[in-house]
Design an enzyme around this catalytic site. Structure first.
Site, PDB file in Angstrom:
ATOM      1  N   ASP A   1       0.841  -1.197   0.000  1.00 27.13           N
ATOM      2  CA  ASP A   1       0.000   0.000   0.000  1.00 27.13           C
ATOM      3  C   ASP A   1       0.879   1.252   0.000  1.00 27.13           C
ATOM      4  OD1 ASP A   1      -2.278  -1.536   0.210  1.00 27.13           O
ATOM      5  OD2 ASP A   1      -2.663  -1.075   2.317  1.00 27.13           O
ATOM      6  N   MET A   2       0.319   2.367  -0.477  1.00 25.24           N
ATOM      7  CA  MET A   2       1.065   3.620  -0.423  1.00 25.24           C
ATOM      8  C   MET A   2       0.521   4.469   0.723  1.00 25.24           C
ATOM      9  SD  MET A   2       3.655   5.056  -1.637  1.00 25.24           S
ATOM     10  CE  MET A   2       4.037   4.255  -3.190  1.00 25.24           C
TER      11      MET A   2
ATOM     12  N   ARG B   1      -1.660  -0.640  -8.476  1.00 25.53           N
ATOM     13  CA  ARG B   1      -3.036  -0.304  -8.096  1.00 25.53           C
ATOM     14  C   ARG B   1      -3.122   1.232  -8.143  1.00 25.53           C
ATOM     15  NH1 ARG B   1      -3.837  -0.935  -2.121  1.00 25.53           N
ATOM     16  NH2 ARG B   1      -4.282  -3.131  -2.441  1.00 25.53           N
TER      17      ARG B   1
ATOM     18  N   LYS C   1      -6.886   7.393  -5.753  1.00 23.22           N
ATOM     19  CA  LYS C   1      -6.821   8.863  -5.731  1.00 23.22           C
ATOM     20  C   LYS C   1      -5.851   9.340  -4.646  1.00 23.22           C
ATOM     21  CE  LYS C   1     -11.410   9.669  -7.604  1.00 23.22           C
ATOM     22  NZ  LYS C   1     -12.710  10.347  -7.452  1.00 23.22           N
ATOM     23  N   GLY C   2      -5.840   8.659  -3.500  1.00 24.87           N
ATOM     24  CA  GLY C   2      -4.968   9.069  -2.380  1.00 24.87           C
ATOM     25  C   GLY C   2      -5.801   9.437  -1.177  1.00 24.87           C
ATOM     26  N   ALA C   3      -5.411   8.910  -0.011  1.00 25.58           N
ATOM     27  CA  ALA C   3      -6.272   9.026   1.166  1.00 25.58           C
ATOM     28  C   ALA C   3      -5.699   9.916   2.271  1.00 25.58           C
ATOM     29  CB  ALA C   3      -6.523   7.626   1.732  1.00 25.58           C
TER      30      ALA C   3
ATOM     31  N   THR D   1     -11.201   2.413  -7.267  1.00 27.00           N
ATOM     32  CA  THR D   1     -12.037   3.586  -6.987  1.00 27.00           C
ATOM     33  C   THR D   1     -13.500   3.152  -6.926  1.00 27.00           C
ATOM     34  OG1 THR D   1     -12.679   5.792  -7.782  1.00 27.00           O
ATOM     35  CG2 THR D   1     -12.222   4.168  -9.477  1.00 27.00           C
ATOM     36  N   HIS D   2     -14.322   3.986  -6.263  1.00 25.36           N
ATOM     37  CA  HIS D   2     -15.770   3.764  -6.280  1.00 25.36           C
ATOM     38  C   HIS D   2     -16.436   4.833  -7.133  1.00 25.36           C
ATOM     39  CE1 HIS D   2     -13.855   2.832  -2.416  1.00 25.36           C
ATOM     40  NE2 HIS D   2     -14.456   1.680  -2.583  1.00 25.36           N
TER      41      HIS D   2
ATOM     42  N   ARG E   1      -9.936   7.457   8.173  1.00 21.79           N
ATOM     43  CA  ARG E   1      -9.759   7.863   6.768  1.00 21.79           C
ATOM     44  C   ARG E   1     -11.035   7.617   5.969  1.00 21.79           C
ATOM     45  NH1 ARG E   1      -4.550   5.790   7.584  1.00 21.79           N
ATOM     46  NH2 ARG E   1      -4.973   3.840   6.516  1.00 21.79           N
ATOM     47  N   ARG E   2     -11.784   6.570   6.331  1.00 25.06           N
ATOM     48  CA  ARG E   2     -13.059   6.323   5.619  1.00 25.06           C
ATOM     49  C   ARG E   2     -14.067   7.414   5.981  1.00 25.06           C
ATOM     50  NH1 ARG E   2      -9.576   3.256   4.224  1.00 25.06           N
ATOM     51  NH2 ARG E   2      -9.390   4.983   2.810  1.00 25.06           N
TER      52      ARG E   2
HETATM   53  P1  FDA Z   1     -14.307   9.564  -4.360  1.00 25.66           P
HETATM   54  O1  FDA Z   1     -13.750   9.946  -3.023  1.00 25.66           O
HETATM   55  O2  FDA Z   1     -14.484  10.631  -5.379  1.00 25.66           O
HETATM   56  O3  FDA Z   1     -15.651   8.798  -4.122  1.00 25.66           O
HETATM   57  C1  FDA Z   1     -16.509   8.387  -5.174  1.00 25.66           C
HETATM   58  C2  FDA Z   1     -17.754   7.762  -4.588  1.00 25.66           C
HETATM   59  O4  FDA Z   1     -17.391   6.554  -3.897  1.00 25.66           O
HETATM   60  C3  FDA Z   1     -18.448   8.588  -3.502  1.00 25.66           C
HETATM   61  O5  FDA Z   1     -19.337   9.501  -4.072  1.00 25.66           O
HETATM   62  C4  FDA Z   1     -19.127   7.510  -2.691  1.00 25.66           C
HETATM   63  O6  FDA Z   1     -20.294   7.066  -3.339  1.00 25.66           O
HETATM   64  C5  FDA Z   1     -18.141   6.388  -2.710  1.00 25.66           C
HETATM   65  N1  FDA Z   1     -17.208   6.444  -1.559  1.00 25.66           N
HETATM   66  C6  FDA Z   1     -15.921   6.825  -1.576  1.00 25.66           C
HETATM   67  N2  FDA Z   1     -15.365   6.705  -0.343  1.00 25.66           N
HETATM   68  C7  FDA Z   1     -16.356   6.282   0.468  1.00 25.66           C
HETATM   69  C8  FDA Z   1     -16.404   5.970   1.847  1.00 25.66           C
HETATM   70  N3  FDA Z   1     -15.345   6.094   2.654  1.00 25.66           N
HETATM   71  N4  FDA Z   1     -17.586   5.549   2.369  1.00 25.66           N
HETATM   72  C9  FDA Z   1     -18.682   5.391   1.573  1.00 25.66           C
HETATM   73  N5  FDA Z   1     -18.685   5.675   0.253  1.00 25.66           N
HETATM   74  C10 FDA Z   1     -17.539   6.102  -0.297  1.00 25.66           C
HETATM   75  N6  FDA Z   1      -5.313   5.240  -0.670  1.00 25.66           N
HETATM   76  C11 FDA Z   1      -3.983   5.445  -0.444  1.00 25.66           C
HETATM   77  O7  FDA Z   1      -3.571   6.573  -0.238  1.00 25.66           O
HETATM   78  N7  FDA Z   1      -3.120   4.377  -0.444  1.00 25.66           N
HETATM   79  C12 FDA Z   1      -3.525   3.107  -0.703  1.00 25.66           C
HETATM   80  O8  FDA Z   1      -2.713   2.186  -0.700  1.00 25.66           O
HETATM   81  C13 FDA Z   1      -4.915   2.889  -0.950  1.00 25.66           C
HETATM   82  N8  FDA Z   1      -5.391   1.647  -1.217  1.00 25.66           N
HETATM   83  C14 FDA Z   1      -6.716   1.492  -1.642  1.00 25.66           C
HETATM   84  C15 FDA Z   1      -7.161   0.251  -2.081  1.00 25.66           C
HETATM   85  C16 FDA Z   1      -8.443   0.140  -2.644  1.00 25.66           C
HETATM   86  C17 FDA Z   1      -8.901  -1.189  -3.144  1.00 25.66           C
HETATM   87  C18 FDA Z   1      -9.286   1.293  -2.730  1.00 25.66           C
HETATM   88  C19 FDA Z   1     -10.641   1.219  -3.356  1.00 25.66           C
HETATM   89  C20 FDA Z   1      -8.852   2.491  -2.239  1.00 25.66           C
HETATM   90  C21 FDA Z   1      -7.574   2.618  -1.670  1.00 25.66           C
HETATM   91  N9  FDA Z   1      -7.132   3.832  -1.190  1.00 25.66           N
HETATM   92  C22 FDA Z   1      -5.784   3.993  -0.927  1.00 25.66           C
HETATM   93  C23 FDA Z   1      -8.100   4.919  -0.889  1.00 25.66           C
HETATM   94  C24 FDA Z   1      -8.225   5.917  -2.026  1.00 25.66           C
HETATM   95  O9  FDA Z   1      -7.083   6.696  -2.125  1.00 25.66           O
HETATM   96  C25 FDA Z   1      -9.444   6.842  -1.809  1.00 25.66           C
HETATM   97  O10 FDA Z   1      -9.254   7.580  -0.632  1.00 25.66           O
HETATM   98  C26 FDA Z   1     -10.779   6.121  -1.711  1.00 25.66           C
HETATM   99  O11 FDA Z   1     -10.857   5.076  -2.634  1.00 25.66           O
HETATM  100  C27 FDA Z   1     -11.966   7.080  -1.975  1.00 25.66           C
HETATM  101  O12 FDA Z   1     -11.853   7.634  -3.235  1.00 25.66           O
HETATM  102  P2  FDA Z   1     -12.684   7.184  -4.546  1.00 25.66           P
HETATM  103  O13 FDA Z   1     -11.688   6.841  -5.586  1.00 25.66           O
HETATM  104  O14 FDA Z   1     -13.620   6.099  -4.220  1.00 25.66           O
HETATM  105  O15 FDA Z   1     -13.381   8.483  -5.063  1.00 25.66           O
END
Ligand code: FDA
Length: 319
Positions: free
Chosen positions: A130-131, A181, A184-186, A238-239, A300-301
């Protein structure tokens, strides 16, 4: 603003002690976490596998502060790999280098990661690193690249589209054949390192996704095995439906077979979308976190989506 607050809370030790002890917090967190034990996590994976979903298991933990804790985390992951094999589930493993001792001693983390990747190779499994936040990006990329250069090809990592550097990093990883993978970044990053605006993060995500998909065509890729443990070069995590649709259109326009484009989502988020993609024939892998160190992951979630905070708060008032 809310995002910054929750990311700051994810690192605050006082908040962790206070919130983790609170039964209600666990009740809400357990929507995103598959349980506290390996057995519970494997049961969750079995359910996902029955629905056609693959998994990556994450034994929760980060920013380990002692050698003993780092050792314990590494042993836990080695045990997890054995349990995956014993249960015969379609799952690989995600790890965080700060959990394995990166902030204590870089040599220690290299030793732990090598041991884990070698064990995974013996068991025909794959490790995704993971990053984490940008203070660890260089070290993480270097450690993964060194492992790959030493002949271990069952290790991949993560690229975050919010960082300006990510296009260059992606190209370097691709040159080595390292599986990526894309997320976007958390974390909370300063504007001199990361795009502050969501629309720029999204546009960068699409550009990186295009690069991964176009490159996948050039890769000599073995089709997914029945084990469901080895991902293709490109895993779009991504979602965000627009990002997913963009990737699908790009893959279709360049003729990339569906099995060579994996989508990844987090446990407990957008199950409808997960299953819809399976129906279309794409490999879909769910990130399944488990364990007792769930607090920073949960924060973070909450940071990602204000609706989660309101869900948490409304549960408070229902007591
Ligand atoms: P965005 O935040 O724009 O969300 C799009 C839609 O998804 C929202 O409108 C909502 O419907 C749904 N959604 C998103 N987050 C939600 C939540 N917490 N609860 C409910 N619904 C939600 N980051 C990182 O920095 N290092 C890493 O190694 C990883 N690894 C990783 C693995 C996997 C499998 C995923 C899916 C994600 C990660 N991430 C991560 C997290 C990533 O960086 C990011 O913060 C989240 O995926 C949320 O961004 P979205 O791409 O979903 O888009």
């Amino acid at each position: 603003m809310l995002r910054s607050l929750f990311i700051a809370l994810s690192k605050a030790y006082w908040a962790q002690r206070w919130i983790s002890r609170w039964g209600l917090a666990w009740r809400v967190a357990s929507r995103f976490i598959a349980g506290e034990t390996v057995e519970q996590a494997l049961r969750a994976v079995q359910v996902l596998n029955q629905q056609g979903l693959l998994a990556t298991l994450d034994q929760l933990g980060e920013n380990t502060q002692t050698v003993q804790d780092a050792e314990q985390a590494a042993q836990g992951i080695l045990h997890l790999l054995e349990e995956i094999e014993r249960a015969g589930v379609q799952a690989n493993v995600s790890v965080k280098l700060s959990q394995l001792g990166l902030v204590i001693d870089p040599q220690l983390v290299v030793r732990h990661l090598r041991q884990i990747v070698e064990k995974a190779r013996q068991l025909n499994n794959f490790i995704r690193v993971d990053m984490e936040d940008s203070t660890l990006t260089d070290a993480t990329l270097k450690i993964v690249a060194d492992l790959r250069d030493s002949g271990l090809d069952n290790v991949g990592t993560v690229i975050q589209s919010y960082l300006y550097r990510s296009m260059e990093d992606t190209q370097k990883l691709i040159e080595r054949g390292i599986k990526i993978r894309l997320v976007k970044g958390a974390y909370q990053e300063p504007p001199h390192l990361a795009y502050p605006k969501k629309r720029d993060v999204d546009a960068a995500f699409d550009r990186l996704s295009d690069l991964l998909i176009d490159t996948s065509l050039r890769f000599d890729y073995l089709p997914a095995t029945a084990s469901g443990r080895f991902p293709p070069l490109a895993a779009i995590a991504t979602h965000d439906e627009k990002r997913i649709e963009h990737a699908i259109q790009r893959a279709k326009s360049c003729g990339l077979p569906v099995v060579r484009l994996e989508f990844q989502m987090l446990y407990g988020i957008r199950r409808d979308l997960q299953l819809a993609l399976v129906k279309q024939g794409y490999p879909v892998r769910i990130y399944v976190p488990f364990g007792t160190h769930w607090y920073p992951y949960f924060m973070r979630r909450l940071a990602e989506r204000p609706a989660n905070v309101w869900f948490f708060v409304s549960n408070l008032f229902q007591r």
